[in-house]
Design a protein around this motif. Structure first.
Motif, PDB file in Angstrom:
ATOM      1  N   VAL A  82      10.060   3.838 -25.816  1.00 14.78           N
ATOM      2  CA  VAL A  82       9.327   4.135 -24.579  1.00 14.78           C
ATOM      3  C   VAL A  82       9.391   2.942 -23.631  1.00 14.78           C
ATOM      4  CG1 VAL A  82       7.067   4.688 -23.600  1.00 14.78           C
ATOM      5  CG2 VAL A  82       7.792   5.774 -25.716  1.00 14.78           C
ATOM      6  N   ILE A  83       9.140   1.757 -24.144  1.00 16.51           N
ATOM      7  CA  ILE A  83       9.177   0.549 -23.313  1.00 16.51           C
ATOM      8  C   ILE A  83      10.587   0.336 -22.758  1.00 16.51           C
ATOM      9  CG2 ILE A  83       8.951  -1.970 -23.348  1.00 16.51           C
ATOM     10  CD1 ILE A  83       6.656  -1.549 -25.385  1.00 16.51           C
ATOM     11  N   GLY A  84      11.595   0.542 -23.600  1.00 18.19           N
ATOM     12  CA  GLY A  84      12.976   0.411 -23.144  1.00 18.19           C
ATOM     13  C   GLY A  84      13.315   1.410 -22.051  1.00 18.19           C
ATOM     14  N   ALA A  85      12.839   2.640 -22.200  1.00 21.80           N
ATOM     15  CA  ALA A  85      13.098   3.664 -21.181  1.00 21.80           C
ATOM     16  C   ALA A  85      12.393   3.332 -19.872  1.00 21.80           C
ATOM     17  CB  ALA A  85      12.668   5.035 -21.689  1.00 21.80           C
ATOM     18  N   ILE A  86      11.187   2.798 -19.960  1.00 20.33           N
ATOM     19  CA  ILE A  86      10.447   2.410 -18.741  1.00 20.33           C
ATOM     20  C   ILE A  86      11.168   1.266 -18.035  1.00 20.33           C
ATOM     21  CG2 ILE A  86       8.307   1.363 -17.896  1.00 20.33           C
ATOM     22  CD1 ILE A  86       6.836   3.053 -20.033  1.00 20.33           C
ATOM     23  N   ILE A  87      11.615   0.272 -18.790  1.00 16.97           N
ATOM     24  CA  ILE A  87      12.355  -0.842 -18.195  1.00 16.97           C
ATOM     25  C   ILE A  87      13.645  -0.339 -17.562  1.00 16.97           C
ATOM     26  CG2 ILE A  87      13.647  -2.955 -18.745  1.00 16.97           C
ATOM     27  CD1 ILE A  87      11.417  -3.567 -20.798  1.00 16.97           C
ATOM     28  N   ASN A  88      14.332   0.561 -18.251  1.00 13.74           N
ATOM     29  CA  ASN A  88      15.563   1.139 -17.711  1.00 13.74           C
ATOM     30  C   ASN A  88      15.283   1.894 -16.423  1.00 13.74           C
ATOM     31  OD1 ASN A  88      18.264   1.880 -17.592  1.00 13.74           O
ATOM     32  ND2 ASN A  88      17.905   3.753 -18.752  1.00 13.74           N
ATOM     33  N   PHE A  89      14.222   2.688 -16.410  1.00 14.15           N
ATOM     34  CA  PHE A  89      13.851   3.436 -15.201  1.00 14.15           C
ATOM     35  C   PHE A  89      13.550   2.491 -14.044  1.00 14.15           C
ATOM     36  CE2 PHE A  89      10.335   4.985 -12.554  1.00 14.15           C
ATOM     37  CZ  PHE A  89      10.983   6.038 -11.930  1.00 14.15           C
ATOM     38  N   LEU A  90      12.772   1.451 -14.295  1.00 18.92           N
ATOM     39  CA  LEU A  90      12.444   0.488 -13.233  1.00 18.92           C
ATOM     40  C   LEU A  90      13.695  -0.225 -12.724  1.00 18.92           C
ATOM     41  CD1 LEU A  90       9.089  -0.981 -14.595  1.00 18.92           C
ATOM     42  CD2 LEU A  90       9.401   0.659 -12.727  1.00 18.92           C
ATOM     43  N   ALA A  91      14.609  -0.535 -13.638  1.00 19.71           N
ATOM     44  CA  ALA A  91      15.851  -1.187 -13.213  1.00 19.71           C
ATOM     45  C   ALA A  91      16.679  -0.251 -12.342  1.00 19.71           C
ATOM     46  CB  ALA A  91      16.648  -1.627 -14.442  1.00 19.71           C
ATOM     47  N   VAL A  92      16.786   1.008 -12.741  1.00 18.54           N
ATOM     48  CA  VAL A  92      17.540   1.976 -11.942  1.00 18.54           C
ATOM     49  C   VAL A  92      16.880   2.160 -10.584  1.00 18.54           C
ATOM     50  CG1 VAL A  92      18.161   4.426 -11.772  1.00 18.54           C
ATOM     51  CG2 VAL A  92      18.578   3.186 -13.895  1.00 18.54           C
ATOM     52  N   ALA A  93      15.559   2.301 -10.567  1.00 18.03           N
ATOM     53  CA  ALA A  93      14.837   2.479  -9.300  1.00 18.03           C
ATOM     54  C   ALA A  93      15.029   1.265  -8.396  1.00 18.03           C
ATOM     55  CB  ALA A  93      13.351   2.718  -9.571  1.00 18.03           C
ATOM     56  N   LEU A  94      14.995   0.063  -8.963  1.00 21.43           N
ATOM     57  CA  LEU A  94      15.177  -1.157  -8.185  1.00 21.43           C
ATOM     58  C   LEU A  94      16.575  -1.211  -7.577  1.00 21.43           C
ATOM     59  CD1 LEU A  94      13.661  -3.900  -7.598  1.00 21.43           C
ATOM     60  CD2 LEU A  94      15.012  -4.827  -9.463  1.00 21.43           C
ATOM     61  N   VAL A  95      17.572  -0.904  -8.376  1.00 18.23           N
ATOM     62  CA  VAL A  95      18.949  -0.915  -7.878  1.00 18.23           C
ATOM     63  C   VAL A  95      19.140   0.151  -6.802  1.00 18.23           C
ATOM     64  CG1 VAL A  95      21.345  -0.421  -8.512  1.00 18.23           C
ATOM     65  CG2 VAL A  95      19.971  -1.943  -9.933  1.00 18.23           C
ATOM     66  N   VAL A  96      18.640   1.347  -7.041  1.00 25.08           N
ATOM     67  CA  VAL A  96      18.769   2.424  -6.053  1.00 25.08           C
ATOM     68  C   VAL A  96      18.099   2.024  -4.754  1.00 25.08           C
ATOM     69  CG1 VAL A  96      17.984   4.764  -5.501  1.00 25.08           C
ATOM     70  CG2 VAL A  96      19.093   4.307  -7.678  1.00 25.08           C
ATOM     71  N   TYR A  97      16.923   1.405  -4.841  1.00 20.92           N
ATOM     72  CA  TYR A  97      16.211   1.004  -3.624  1.00 20.92           C
ATOM     73  C   TYR A  97      16.999  -0.037  -2.836  1.00 20.92           C
ATOM     74  CZ  TYR A  97      12.778  -0.815  -0.405  1.00 20.92           C
ATOM     75  OH  TYR A  97      12.143  -1.225   0.740  1.00 20.92           O
ATOM     76  N   PHE A  98      17.418  -1.105  -3.523  1.00 18.96           N
ATOM     77  CA  PHE A  98      18.068  -2.206  -2.809  1.00 18.96           C
ATOM     78  C   PHE A  98      19.524  -1.916  -2.429  1.00 18.96           C
ATOM     79  CE2 PHE A  98      14.524  -4.747  -4.536  1.00 18.96           C
ATOM     80  CZ  PHE A  98      14.078  -5.251  -3.331  1.00 18.96           C
ATOM     81  N   VAL A  99      20.185  -1.003  -3.134  1.00 15.84           N
ATOM     82  CA  VAL A  99      21.577  -0.701  -2.811  1.00 15.84           C
ATOM     83  C   VAL A  99      21.689   0.453  -1.817  1.00 15.84           C
ATOM     84  CG1 VAL A  99      23.763   0.123  -3.775  1.00 15.84           C
ATOM     85  CG2 VAL A  99      22.482  -1.652  -4.957  1.00 15.84           C
ATOM     86  N   PHE A 100      20.784   1.434  -1.902  1.00 21.31           N
ATOM     87  CA  PHE A 100      20.902   2.613  -1.046  1.00 21.31           C
ATOM     88  C   PHE A 100      19.787   2.743  -0.012  1.00 21.31           C
ATOM     89  CE2 PHE A 100      23.108   3.864  -4.982  1.00 21.31           C
ATOM     90  CZ  PHE A 100      24.360   4.065  -4.452  1.00 21.31           C
ATOM     91  N   VAL A 101      18.547   2.734  -0.461  1.00 22.50           N
ATOM     92  CA  VAL A 101      17.418   3.047   0.424  1.00 22.50           C
ATOM     93  C   VAL A 101      17.202   1.955   1.465  1.00 22.50           C
ATOM     94  CG1 VAL A 101      14.943   3.519   0.500  1.00 22.50           C
ATOM     95  CG2 VAL A 101      16.327   4.472  -1.337  1.00 22.50           C
TER      96      VAL A 101
END
Length: 125
Positions: A65-84
């Motif tokens: 669960v912790i790994g999935a949350i960290i993965n989700f936050l990393a993906v969200a961070l990359v999507v925000y800074f690269v696209f949004v």
């Protein structure tokens, strides 16, 4: 043809949709890890089910669960800074070139009403 494609891509709804799909896929991993690591073991404490074969009582797979949350936050961070973020900056520049006034610069309704009141008072005196 390339100009049409560029306009299609630059539309906000295309980028928003792409971001939603990526974030949704990443969040699916969080939900699956939560269900597999927390919910299924809780259910396994009360029932013997075939889908919970490898369950040992009292052991929860919180690391997944912790790994999935960290993965989700990393993906969200990359999507925000690269696209949004770049897309928002590009839209701001295009709006500035077009001379569009930002709503934050416009006076509020209350400020307008105060100005109208003051003008009416000046006219009546």
């Amino acid at each position: 043809m390339i100009k049409g494609f560029k306009e299609f891509i630059m539309r906000g709804n295309v980028i928003d949709l792409a971001v939603a799909v990526v974030i949704g896929a990443a969040f699916t991993l969080v939900v699956n890890a939560f269900v597999d690591g927390i919910i299924n073991p809780l259910i396994g404490l009360f029932f013997q089910a075939d889908s919970l074969n490898d369950l040992t009582i009292g052991v929860f797979a919180v690391g997944a669960v912790i790994g999935a949350i960290i993965n989700f936050l990393a993906v969200a961070l990359v999507v925000y800074f690269v696209f949004v973020y770049p897309m928002n900056k590009l839209k701001e520049r295009q709006a500035a070139k077009a001379g569009v006034v930002d709503e934050a610069e416009l006076p509020s309704e209350q400020q307008l009403l105060v100005q109208i009141r003051d003008l009416l008072e000046k006219q009546s005196s």
